[in-house]
Design an enzyme around this catalytic site. Structure first.
Site, PDB file in Angstrom:
ATOM      1  N   TYR A   7      -1.561  -0.554  10.308  1.00  0.00           N
ATOM      2  CA  TYR A   7      -1.670  -0.942   8.901  1.00  0.00           C
ATOM      3  C   TYR A   7      -0.455  -0.472   8.107  1.00  0.00           C
ATOM      4  O   TYR A   7       0.138  -1.238   7.351  1.00  0.00           O
ATOM      5  CB  TYR A   7      -2.946  -0.344   8.315  1.00  0.00           C
ATOM      6  CG  TYR A   7      -3.186  -0.669   6.859  1.00  0.00           C
ATOM      7  CD1 TYR A   7      -3.692  -1.910   6.484  1.00  0.00           C
ATOM      8  CD2 TYR A   7      -2.906   0.264   5.865  1.00  0.00           C
ATOM      9  CE1 TYR A   7      -3.908  -2.219   5.147  1.00  0.00           C
ATOM     10  CE2 TYR A   7      -3.124  -0.035   4.527  1.00  0.00           C
ATOM     11  CZ  TYR A   7      -3.622  -1.278   4.173  1.00  0.00           C
ATOM     12  OH  TYR A   7      -3.836  -1.572   2.849  1.00  0.00           O
ATOM     13  N   SER A  45       0.849  -1.187   0.000  1.00  0.00           N
ATOM     14  CA  SER A  45       0.000   0.000   0.000  1.00  0.00           C
ATOM     15  C   SER A  45       0.879   1.230   0.000  1.00  0.00           C
ATOM     16  O   SER A  45       1.957   1.237   0.611  1.00  0.00           O
ATOM     17  CB  SER A  45      -0.911   0.024   1.231  1.00  0.00           C
ATOM     18  OG  SER A  45      -1.593   1.261   1.345  1.00  0.00           O
TER      19      SER A  45
END
Length: 292
Positions: A158, A144
């Site tokens: 995350y 990501s």
């Protein structure tokens, strides 16, 4: 890899979202696809729907956080097909935005278990067999931009997991190239706009034994639709990236042999240069995360 026709492709997190879109794109190019997911009902439904379009589709329930479960997936793939040519380590989860000191041990245990260790488990279970086969192959790890390129302060758990994915993949590819194997690894950065995936509601799959030790902050968890409506109410119109289009873009990157697969990746240069400059000046490169 010039063609995926008759190639064996494994996609973790394949029951929905990006994983499902990737599986569909590979099938359209003639691949034999094995999808895995921890959600059996959703996995079986997706496998049935994809198979109805034609092609070979298999579904294997897998918890990527457990090495024995990923080993069982690899056993099933090689037992039936005798090969794996493309491994898409795509499964991922997230937790509510929070201050690092307000996260809990189980937040880290769950997210790192799936997002980071889950990819390591995939590499450990599949790559030795892929190397032994002597055939050309690709390991595509989903990272990501939030972590690999420009981490967000409020998404510490995350972002940390995804930064780890990016570094692991760099190391993996360097090793595969350095040892003159026929395998290559690449990083897939889902991009192009806001992504309507199951990552917004991954808490539905959070194991009871890894539940948060304290309640999440009020309003910290929301669905994709709730987020988009909130943005609309404050006058922000965010672009939404079509997942099938994103998947086709990813396959184009694999065909081209790209190490970084990302829509608009040329824009990352300025971001990373500025990050490097701040670090070189001894500054924190992340903007302050301010809570209301």
């Amino acid at each position: 890899m010039q063609s995926f026709k008759e190639k064996v492709v494994v996609v973790t997190g394949g029951a929905s979202g990006i994983g499902r879109a990737l599986a569909n794109a590979f099938l359209e190019e003639g691949a034999k696809v094995v999808i895995s997911d921890v959600e059996k009902t959703a996995l079986d439904k997706t496998a049935t729907e994809l198979a109805a379009k034609g092609g070979v589709v298999r579904a294997v329930v897998t918890d990527v956080s457990k090495p024995e479960s990923v080993d069982a997936l690899a056993d099933a793939v090689f037992s039936e097909f005798g090969a794996c040519h493309v491994l898409c380590n795509n499964a991922g989860v997230s937790v509510p935005n929070n201050n690092v000191w307000d996260t809990t041990p189980n937040d880290w245990q769950w997210v790192l278990g799936v997002n980071l260790r889950g990819i390591a488990h995939g590499v450990q279970a599949f790559v030795p067999r892929m190397l032994e086969s002597g055939e050309e192959g690709i390991i595509m790890n989903t990272s990501s931009g939030d972590g690999g390129i420009s981490p967000l302060a409020d998404q510490s758990v995350y972002a940390s997991s995804k930064a780890g994915v990016s570094i692991m993949t760099e190391c993996l590819n360097a090793q595969l190239v350095g040892q003159e194997s026929k395998l290559r690894a690449c990083i897939f950065y889902p991009s192009g706009g806001i992504l309507p995936t199951g990552i917004w509601t991954t808490r539905r799959n959070r194991p009871a034994e890894l539940a948060r030790e304290k309640p999440a902050p009020e309003g910290a968890e929301m669905t994709f639709d709730e987020f988009m409506e909130g943005m609309k109410q404050i006058g922000v119109d965010l672009p939404v990236q079509d997942l099938d289009e994103l998947a086709r873009f990813a396959l184009d990157g694999l065909h081209q042999g790209d190490f970084v697969i990302m829509i608009g990746r040329e824009s990352m240069e300025d971001t990373l240069v500025e990050r490097a400059r701040k670090l070189a000046r001894g500054e924190c490169p992340i903007e302050h995360g301010l809570h209301a």
